[in-house]
Write a protein that holds these residues in place. Structure first.
Motif, PDB file in Angstrom:
ATOM      1  N   GLU A 233       0.826  -1.214   0.000  1.00 14.35           N
ATOM      2  CA  GLU A 233       0.000   0.000   0.000  1.00 14.35           C
ATOM      3  C   GLU A 233       0.861   1.266   0.000  1.00 14.35           C
ATOM      4  N   ALA A 234       2.178   1.094  -0.051  1.00  9.73           N
ATOM      5  CA  ALA A 234       3.087   2.231  -0.175  1.00  9.73           C
ATOM      6  C   ALA A 234       4.314   1.736  -0.940  1.00  9.73           C
ATOM      7  N   SER A 235       5.263   2.634  -1.173  1.00  8.77           N
ATOM      8  CA  SER A 235       6.379   2.295  -2.053  1.00  8.77           C
ATOM      9  C   SER A 235       7.661   2.051  -1.278  1.00  8.77           C
ATOM     10  N   MET A 236       8.285   0.902  -1.561  1.00  9.24           N
ATOM     11  CA  MET A 236       9.614   0.606  -1.028  1.00  9.24           C
ATOM     12  C   MET A 236      10.633   0.626  -2.170  1.00  9.24           C
ATOM     13  N   ASN A 237      10.215   1.090  -3.368  1.00 11.73           N
ATOM     14  CA  ASN A 237      11.154   1.079  -4.491  1.00 11.73           C
ATOM     15  C   ASN A 237      11.407   2.493  -5.040  1.00 11.73           C
ATOM     16  N   ASN A 238      11.430   3.423  -4.095  1.00 16.03           N
ATOM     17  CA  ASN A 238      11.915   4.775  -4.415  1.00 16.03           C
ATOM     18  C   ASN A 238      11.086   5.539  -5.438  1.00 16.03           C
ATOM     19  N   THR A 239       9.801   5.231  -5.522  1.00 15.83           N
ATOM     20  CA  THR A 239       8.964   6.035  -6.429  1.00 15.83           C
ATOM     21  C   THR A 239       8.264   7.175  -5.697  1.00 15.83           C
ATOM     22  N   TYR A 240       8.277   7.160  -4.354  1.00 13.55           N
ATOM     23  CA  TYR A 240       7.374   8.055  -3.612  1.00 13.55           C
ATOM     24  C   TYR A 240       7.658   9.538  -3.807  1.00 13.55           C
ATOM     25  N   ARG A 241       8.907   9.888  -4.133  1.00 14.94           N
ATOM     26  CA  ARG A 241       9.178  11.321  -4.367  1.00 14.94           C
ATOM     27  C   ARG A 241       8.453  11.849  -5.606  1.00 14.94           C
ATOM     28  N   ALA A 242       7.893  10.952  -6.398  1.00 15.14           N
ATOM     29  CA  ALA A 242       7.113  11.384  -7.570  1.00 15.14           C
ATOM     30  C   ALA A 242       5.934  12.266  -7.171  1.00 15.14           C
ATOM     31  N   ILE A 243       5.518  12.195  -5.901  1.00 13.63           N
ATOM     32  CA  ILE A 243       4.380  13.022  -5.461  1.00 13.63           C
ATOM     33  C   ILE A 243       4.640  14.505  -5.711  1.00 13.63           C
ATOM     34  N   ASP A 244       5.903  14.915  -5.691  1.00  9.08           N
ATOM     35  CA  ASP A 244       6.226  16.331  -5.926  1.00  9.08           C
ATOM     36  C   ASP A 244       6.549  16.624  -7.390  1.00  9.08           C
ATOM     37  N   MET A 245       6.358  15.632  -8.257  1.00  6.37           N
ATOM     38  CA  MET A 245       6.748  15.812  -9.662  1.00  6.37           C
ATOM     39  C   MET A 245       5.580  15.666 -10.626  1.00  6.37           C
ATOM     40  N   ILE A 246       4.393  15.381 -10.101  1.00  8.41           N
ATOM     41  CA  ILE A 246       3.258  15.129 -11.008  1.00  8.41           C
ATOM     42  C   ILE A 246       2.234  16.260 -10.910  1.00  8.41           C
ATOM     43  N   PRO A 247       1.445  16.458 -11.978  1.00  6.88           N
ATOM     44  CA  PRO A 247       0.459  17.550 -11.963  1.00  6.88           C
ATOM     45  C   PRO A 247      -0.575  17.361 -10.857  1.00  6.88           C
ATOM     46  N   LYS A 248      -0.974  18.471 -10.257  1.00  4.87           N
ATOM     47  CA  LYS A 248      -1.872  18.438  -9.094  1.00  4.87           C
ATOM     48  C   LYS A 248      -3.321  18.130  -9.467  1.00  4.87           C
ATOM     49  N   ASP A 249      -3.634  18.116 -10.747  1.00  3.53           N
ATOM     50  CA  ASP A 249      -5.035  17.844 -11.109  1.00  3.53           C
ATOM     51  C   ASP A 249      -5.327  16.361 -11.285  1.00  3.53           C
ATOM     52  N   VAL A 250      -4.330  15.512 -11.014  1.00  7.49           N
ATOM     53  CA  VAL A 250      -4.580  14.068 -10.988  1.00  7.49           C
ATOM     54  C   VAL A 250      -5.293  13.739  -9.676  1.00  7.49           C
ATOM     55  N   VAL A 251      -6.332  12.936  -9.753  1.00 11.15           N
ATOM     56  CA  VAL A 251      -7.083  12.579  -8.538  1.00 11.15           C
ATOM     57  C   VAL A 251      -6.539  11.261  -7.976  1.00 11.15           C
ATOM     58  N   ILE A 252      -6.250  11.255  -6.685  1.00  9.37           N
ATOM     59  CA  ILE A 252      -5.606  10.108  -6.048  1.00  9.37           C
ATOM     60  C   ILE A 252      -6.648   9.215  -5.361  1.00  9.37           C
ATOM     61  N   CYS A 253      -6.662   7.940  -5.739  1.00  5.57           N
ATOM     62  CA  CYS A 253      -7.499   6.948  -5.058  1.00  5.57           C
ATOM     63  C   CYS A 253      -6.597   6.236  -4.053  1.00  5.57           C
TER      64      CYS A 253
END
Ligand code: ZN
Length: 355
Positions: A233-253
């Motif tokens: 349910e979360a990332s252990m493969n270093n993708t989580y910093r992507a949260i600051d790199m993606i457009p804010k109009d994407v809706v998160i489920c």
């Protein structure tokens, strides 16, 4: 004088704007019972959003070879479209992009027909799948930097959006374990957060050309180690910093099935609209809903609007789910299952509005 029912509707829309249900699209021979389920169960419970995981269960014209056997036809999809429209249910198709391109030992359609898109072609699919395994194989991914992959992917996305007459597309993108593989000639050595964010941005920008909105699962955007939420349910493969790199109009489920983790606040504070998604624990789901309502009430106007609501997720076959729903076959766990969870969550939701 105010019609009390309308008043209840109104306040429900204020309390929990998105009241979602997410399930695989039915097979052709179960379409009728699925439509009855929308009429008789979803609509009366005031579900207003239906995410249908279609994947390759549609007779695509652009790449007909990708369709599953007995895939839905255009006229069958139109029956679902019409039913949802009649009940003012927003219908959102999903094709799971990037990850989830295989299940256990079966490679899904995209990589079966376009093996050159495989991020990890050196991984042999096991005859008998077991987890954990030496290869860390959960599901295959496509390579987001393959120069041809988006020609195929965007053609089927455009087609499914058009036939569903939809304005929102759910891109999936959960549980991506294979990304930036050391053996991929295009991805090796690259920052996995940037690779993940790049793919989100590309899909979002493609959809935006038609005025379409993108939804996705949130797990790759959460730091699994710091939060203790781990690799699923979360990332252990270093993708989580992507949260600051993606457009804010994407809706998160934002799916959490074990505890009512307050991660929706994290997404909302980063500027994203967020929907909390339970699965099989009724008490957790109700607590998640109460949190949603509390956060909407207690936040600034800017933050409050980002807490969009709740979406029940179902991970069994729709045929099996309907059988369990109507008591024709028992669930594996009597108390904790996605039928009990859905019923209790939406019962609580509808009571909440009467108070
Ligand atoms: Zn690659």
């Amino acid at each position: 004088m105010l019609n009390p029912w309308l008043f209840a509707q109104d306040s429900l829309d204020n309390l929990i704007p998105v009241r979602g249900f997410c399930i695989s699209a039915p097979r052709t021979d179960h379409l009728d019972s699925f439509i009855q389920f929308i009429d008789n169960e979803l609509a009366p419970r005031k579900v207003n959003t239906l995410v249908l995981r279609v994947d390759w269960n549609y007779q695509y014209q652009s790449f007909p070879e990708l369709q599953d056997s007995s895939a839905l036809s255009e006229s069958e999809v139109k029956q679902i479209v019409k039913t949802c429209r009649r009940h003012n249910i927003e219908l959102i198709p999903q094709i799971n992009l990037l990850g989830h391109q295989s299940w256990h030992s079966t490679t899904a359609s995209l990589l079966r027909h376009f093996p050159e898109f495989n991020e990890t072609p050196h991984i042999e699919m096991p005859e008998e799948y077991k987890w954990p395994n030496e290869d860390g194989l959960y599901c295959l991914s496509y390579c987001p930097l393959h120069p041809k992959v988006h020609d195929v992917v965007f053609a089927v996305v455009d087609e499914i959006m058009t036939v569903f007459e939809a304005s929102i597309f759910h891109a999936g993108m959960d549980e991506v374990f294979y990304i930036g593989d050391d053996k991929c000639p295009r991805c090796r050595g690259k920052d996995k957060a940037e690779l993940f964010a790049g793919e989100v941005r590309l899909i979002r920008d493609h959809l935006a050309q038609n005025g379409w909105e993108m939804w996705m699962w949130g797990d790759r955007l959460i730091d699994g180690a710091t939060t203790g939420m781990g690799m699923w349910e979360a990332s252990m493969n270093n993708t989580y910093r992507a949260i600051d790199m993606i457009p804010k109009d994407v809706v998160i489920c934002d799916w959490h099935y074990e505890r009512p983790d307050p991660t929706a606040v994290y997404f909302a504070m980063k500027g994203f609209r967020v929907i909390t998604c339970p699965y099989r624990k009724p008490d957790v789901a109700v607590e998640q809903m109460n949190n949603m309502i509390t956060w909407r009430r207690n936040s600034t106007a800017q933050m409050s609007e980002r807490f969009r609501g709740m979406m029940q997720t179902v991970w069994s076959d729709p045929e099996v789910y309907l059988d369990q729903f109507y008591g024709k076959r028992p669930p594996r766990n009597q108390d904790e299952n996605s039928v009990a969870c859905f019923k209790k969550l939406f019962e609580a939701m509808n009571i909440e509005t009467i108070e």
